[in-house]
Motif scaffolding. Structure first.
Motif, PDB file in Angstrom:
ATOM      1  N   SER A  28       0.968  -1.058   0.032  1.00  0.00           N
ATOM      2  CA  SER A  28       0.051  -0.253  -0.287  1.00  0.00           C
ATOM      3  C   SER A  28       1.012   0.920  -0.230  1.00  0.00           C
ATOM      4  O   SER A  28       1.982   1.602  -0.176  1.00  0.00           O
ATOM      5  CB  SER A  28      -0.911   0.008   1.432  1.00  0.00           C
ATOM      6  OG  SER A  28      -0.155  -0.357   2.687  1.00  0.00           O
ATOM      7  N   ASP A  29       0.417   2.163  -0.103  1.00  0.00           N
ATOM      8  CA  ASP A  29       0.717   3.417   0.026  1.00  0.00           C
ATOM      9  C   ASP A  29      -0.294   4.506   0.058  1.00  0.00           C
ATOM     10  O   ASP A  29      -1.512   4.585   0.085  1.00  0.00           O
ATOM     11  CB  ASP A  29       1.124   4.117  -1.623  1.00  0.00           C
ATOM     12  CG  ASP A  29       0.345   3.925  -2.923  1.00  0.00           C
ATOM     13  OD1 ASP A  29      -0.095   4.961  -2.717  1.00  0.00           O
ATOM     14  OD2 ASP A  29       0.628   2.619  -3.531  1.00  0.00           O
ATOM     15  N   TYR A  30       0.810   5.930   0.394  1.00  0.00           N
ATOM     16  CA  TYR A  30      -0.552   7.229   1.078  1.00  0.00           C
ATOM     17  C   TYR A  30       0.225   8.411   0.246  1.00  0.00           C
ATOM     18  O   TYR A  30       1.369   8.545  -0.233  1.00  0.00           O
ATOM     19  CB  TYR A  30      -0.321   7.234   2.159  1.00  0.00           C
ATOM     20  CG  TYR A  30       0.756   6.931   2.689  1.00  0.00           C
ATOM     21  CD1 TYR A  30       1.197   7.879   3.634  1.00  0.00           C
ATOM     22  CD2 TYR A  30       1.406   5.900   3.435  1.00  0.00           C
ATOM     23  CE1 TYR A  30       2.412   8.200   4.127  1.00  0.00           C
ATOM     24  CE2 TYR A  30       2.833   6.145   4.257  1.00  0.00           C
ATOM     25  CZ  TYR A  30       3.363   6.855   4.514  1.00  0.00           C
ATOM     26  OH  TYR A  30       4.441   7.144   5.397  1.00  0.00           O
ATOM     27  N   SER A  31      -0.956   9.422   0.651  1.00  0.00           N
ATOM     28  CA  SER A  31      -0.599  10.686   0.206  1.00  0.00           C
ATOM     29  C   SER A  31      -0.001  11.072   1.711  1.00  0.00           C
ATOM     30  O   SER A  31      -1.307  11.084   2.679  1.00  0.00           O
ATOM     31  CB  SER A  31      -1.779  11.490  -0.291  1.00  0.00           C
ATOM     32  OG  SER A  31      -1.471  12.522   0.080  1.00  0.00           O
ATOM     33  N   TYR A  32       1.446  12.271   2.284  1.00  0.00           N
ATOM     34  CA  TYR A  32       0.958  12.961   3.213  1.00  0.00           C
ATOM     35  C   TYR A  32       0.170  13.435   3.867  1.00  0.00           C
ATOM     36  O   TYR A  32      -0.303  14.496   3.720  1.00  0.00           O
ATOM     37  CB  TYR A  32       2.614  14.035   2.394  1.00  0.00           C
ATOM     38  CG  TYR A  32       3.634  12.593   2.849  1.00  0.00           C
ATOM     39  CD1 TYR A  32       4.005  11.411   3.430  1.00  0.00           C
ATOM     40  CD2 TYR A  32       4.845  12.997   1.338  1.00  0.00           C
ATOM     41  CE1 TYR A  32       5.084  10.341   2.891  1.00  0.00           C
ATOM     42  CE2 TYR A  32       5.643  11.841   1.790  1.00  0.00           C
ATOM     43  CZ  TYR A  32       5.299  10.714   2.388  1.00  0.00           C
ATOM     44  OH  TYR A  32       6.728   9.917   2.113  1.00  0.00           O
ATOM     45  N   ALA A  33      -1.015  14.006   2.430  1.00  0.00           N
ATOM     46  CA  ALA A  33      -1.887  14.980   2.482  1.00  0.00           C
ATOM     47  C   ALA A  33      -3.474  14.555   3.229  1.00  0.00           C
ATOM     48  O   ALA A  33      -4.225  15.538   3.281  1.00  0.00           O
ATOM     49  CB  ALA A  33      -2.135  15.865   1.075  1.00  0.00           C
ATOM     50  N   GLY A  34      -3.018  13.206   2.544  1.00  0.00           N
ATOM     51  CA  GLY A  34      -4.540  12.366   3.928  1.00  0.00           C
ATOM     52  C   GLY A  34      -4.857  12.662   5.558  1.00  0.00           C
ATOM     53  O   GLY A  34      -4.136  13.206   6.272  1.00  0.00           O
ATOM     54  N   GLN A  35      -6.163  13.100   5.475  1.00  0.00           N
ATOM     55  CA  GLN A  35      -6.279  13.985   6.546  1.00  0.00           C
ATOM     56  C   GLN A  35      -7.062  12.133   7.616  1.00  0.00           C
ATOM     57  O   GLN A  35      -8.471  12.236   7.515  1.00  0.00           O
ATOM     58  CB  GLN A  35      -7.858  14.591   6.606  1.00  0.00           C
ATOM     59  CG  GLN A  35      -7.036  16.117   6.014  1.00  0.00           C
ATOM     60  CD  GLN A  35      -6.367  16.225   6.793  1.00  0.00           C
ATOM     61  OE1 GLN A  35      -6.306  16.324   8.299  1.00  0.00           O
ATOM     62  NE2 GLN A  35      -5.633  18.000   6.913  1.00  0.00           N
ATOM     63  N   PHE A  36      -6.384  11.011   7.559  1.00  0.00           N
ATOM     64  CA  PHE A  36      -7.080   9.630   7.942  1.00  0.00           C
ATOM     65  C   PHE A  36      -7.760   9.357   9.326  1.00  0.00           C
ATOM     66  O   PHE A  36      -8.569   8.668   9.111  1.00  0.00           O
ATOM     67  CB  PHE A  36      -5.685   8.540   7.440  1.00  0.00           C
ATOM     68  CG  PHE A  36      -4.758   8.706   5.728  1.00  0.00           C
ATOM     69  CD1 PHE A  36      -5.452   8.184   5.590  1.00  0.00           C
ATOM     70  CD2 PHE A  36      -3.213   9.354   6.095  1.00  0.00           C
ATOM     71  CE1 PHE A  36      -5.144   7.981   4.349  1.00  0.00           C
ATOM     72  CE2 PHE A  36      -3.365   9.368   4.959  1.00  0.00           C
ATOM     73  CZ  PHE A  36      -3.715   8.461   4.396  1.00  0.00           C
ATOM     74  N   ARG A  37      -7.441  10.726  10.197  1.00  0.00           N
ATOM     75  CA  ARG A  37      -8.114  10.352  11.236  1.00  0.00           C
ATOM     76  C   ARG A  37      -9.392  10.934  11.507  1.00  0.00           C
ATOM     77  O   ARG A  37     -10.017  11.141  12.022  1.00  0.00           O
ATOM     78  CB  ARG A  37      -7.202  11.090  13.019  1.00  0.00           C
ATOM     79  CG  ARG A  37      -5.908  10.351  12.917  1.00  0.00           C
ATOM     80  CD  ARG A  37      -6.997   8.747  13.343  1.00  0.00           C
ATOM     81  NE  ARG A  37      -5.228   7.869  13.898  1.00  0.00           N
ATOM     82  CZ  ARG A  37      -5.466   6.259  14.345  1.00  0.00           C
ATOM     83  NH1 ARG A  37      -6.853   6.514  14.380  1.00  0.00           N
ATOM     84  NH2 ARG A  37      -4.231   6.044  14.872  1.00  0.00           N
ATOM     85  N   ARG A  38      -9.730  11.678  10.526  1.00  0.00           N
ATOM     86  CA  ARG A  38     -11.278  13.146   9.869  1.00  0.00           C
ATOM     87  C   ARG A  38     -11.706  12.283   8.808  1.00  0.00           C
ATOM     88  O   ARG A  38     -13.131  12.693   8.673  1.00  0.00           O
ATOM     89  CB  ARG A  38     -10.894  14.240   9.326  1.00  0.00           C
ATOM     90  CG  ARG A  38     -10.274  14.712  10.373  1.00  0.00           C
ATOM     91  CD  ARG A  38      -9.725  15.986   9.759  1.00  0.00           C
ATOM     92  NE  ARG A  38      -8.773  17.084  10.137  1.00  0.00           N
ATOM     93  CZ  ARG A  38      -8.006  18.205  10.578  1.00  0.00           C
ATOM     94  NH1 ARG A  38      -8.901  18.768   9.116  1.00  0.00           N
ATOM     95  NH2 ARG A  38      -8.177  18.628  11.228  1.00  0.00           N
ATOM     96  N   TYR A  39     -11.948  10.738   8.508  1.00  0.00           N
ATOM     97  CA  TYR A  39     -12.571  10.105   7.586  1.00  0.00           C
ATOM     98  C   TYR A  39     -13.837   9.247   8.364  1.00  0.00           C
ATOM     99  O   TYR A  39     -13.200   7.970   9.697  1.00  0.00           O
ATOM    100  CB  TYR A  39     -12.116   9.629   6.602  1.00  0.00           C
ATOM    101  CG  TYR A  39     -10.870  10.416   5.473  1.00  0.00           C
ATOM    102  CD1 TYR A  39     -11.127  11.135   5.177  1.00  0.00           C
ATOM    103  CD2 TYR A  39      -9.781  10.111   5.335  1.00  0.00           C
ATOM    104  CE1 TYR A  39     -10.256  12.461   4.317  1.00  0.00           C
ATOM    105  CE2 TYR A  39      -8.573  10.842   4.360  1.00  0.00           C
ATOM    106  CZ  TYR A  39      -9.419  11.608   4.134  1.00  0.00           C
ATOM    107  OH  TYR A  39      -7.743  12.279   3.503  1.00  0.00           O
ATOM    108  N   ARG A  40     -14.811   9.218   8.306  1.00  0.00           N
ATOM    109  CA  ARG A  40     -15.849   8.316   8.869  1.00  0.00           C
ATOM    110  C   ARG A  40     -16.877   7.698   8.028  1.00  0.00           C
ATOM    111  O   ARG A  40     -17.178   6.491   8.047  1.00  0.00           O
ATOM    112  CB  ARG A  40     -16.575   9.313   9.688  1.00  0.00           C
ATOM    113  CG  ARG A  40     -15.784   9.535  11.090  1.00  0.00           C
ATOM    114  CD  ARG A  40     -15.971  10.436  12.158  1.00  0.00           C
ATOM    115  NE  ARG A  40     -15.826  10.871  13.039  1.00  0.00           N
ATOM    116  CZ  ARG A  40     -16.233  11.103  13.754  1.00  0.00           C
ATOM    117  NH1 ARG A  40     -17.655  10.610  14.802  1.00  0.00           N
ATOM    118  NH2 ARG A  40     -15.613  11.283  15.217  1.00  0.00           N
TER     119      ARG A  40
END
Length: 203
Positions: A28-40
């Motif tokens: 997997s990979d990810y963006s450093y701009a992701g707001q991962f704790r805010r997604y619901r």
């Protein structure tokens, strides 16, 4: 920074990339701009082929993704409500050439709570180090898109996915989805403590 190609998670794969390039892998990979704790909440992007609701294989993938996201506290967006995440998936046949990027472990990154945005100074940005990959004999790619920014924030992929005809193909895809989401170690905020009891209802 817009990006669509898969980012490689884990710098350790750089050393073994040449030896493993023809073998099955789940990463997997990810963006450093992701707001991962805010997604619901989430919703699927519709499309043709495997993404179509009328495709049995597509339905198998959707059901597997729904089950996994539900376990992690995510809910399908209610009618007339804008989802936090858009989910897209695609099955590629044969070998694929990807340009990836070496990154720190995703779970450690999420725990930091850090996120880049347009105001982040250049000297504080992580940056993406490119690396070329060859994914062998079939790849299932799942992409999570931030609906607010319309940018991909996480990709998970399983290569070496050979889908036989009939029910066995659905089993293979469901297992691949589970393996892919084993890379996405993010529960919605407050879910494990019972605080996340959103008003949205599963569709």
């Amino acid at each position: 920074m817009k990006w669509y190609v898969t980012l490689l998670a884990g710098s350790g794969l750089l050393l073994s990339g040449c030896l493993m390039s023809r073998e099955a892998r789940v990463e997997s990979d990810y963006s450093y701009a992701g707001q991962f704790r805010r997604y619901r909440t989430y919703e699927f992007i519709s499309g043709d082929g495997i993404n179509s609701d009328t495709s049995r294989l597509g339905k198998a993938v959707r059901d597997a993704i729904r089950s996994r996201l539900k376990i992690q506290g995510y809910r399908s967006a209610a009618i007339r409500r804008r989802p936090d995440l858009l989910v897209n998936f695609r099955l590629f046949e044969g070998d694929m050439r990807f340009r990836g990027y070496a990154q720190d472990d995703f779970s450690k990154w999420v725990k930091t709570g850090y996120s880049e945005d347009e105001e982040t100074p250049n000297q504080d940005r992580k940056g993406y180090q490119p690396v070329r990959l060859i994914l062998a004999e079939g790849t299932l790619l799942v992409t999570l898109i931030d609906n607010k920014t319309n940018r991909a924030v996480w990709n998970g992929y399983a290569s070496g996915v050979s889908v036989p005809p009939g029910p066995q193909g659905e089993i293979v895809l469901r297992r691949s989805v589970r393996s892919i989401f084993d890379q996405y170690h993010v529960f919605t905020e407050g879910y494990l403590s019972g605080q996340n009891t959103a008003n949205e209802t599963d569709e």
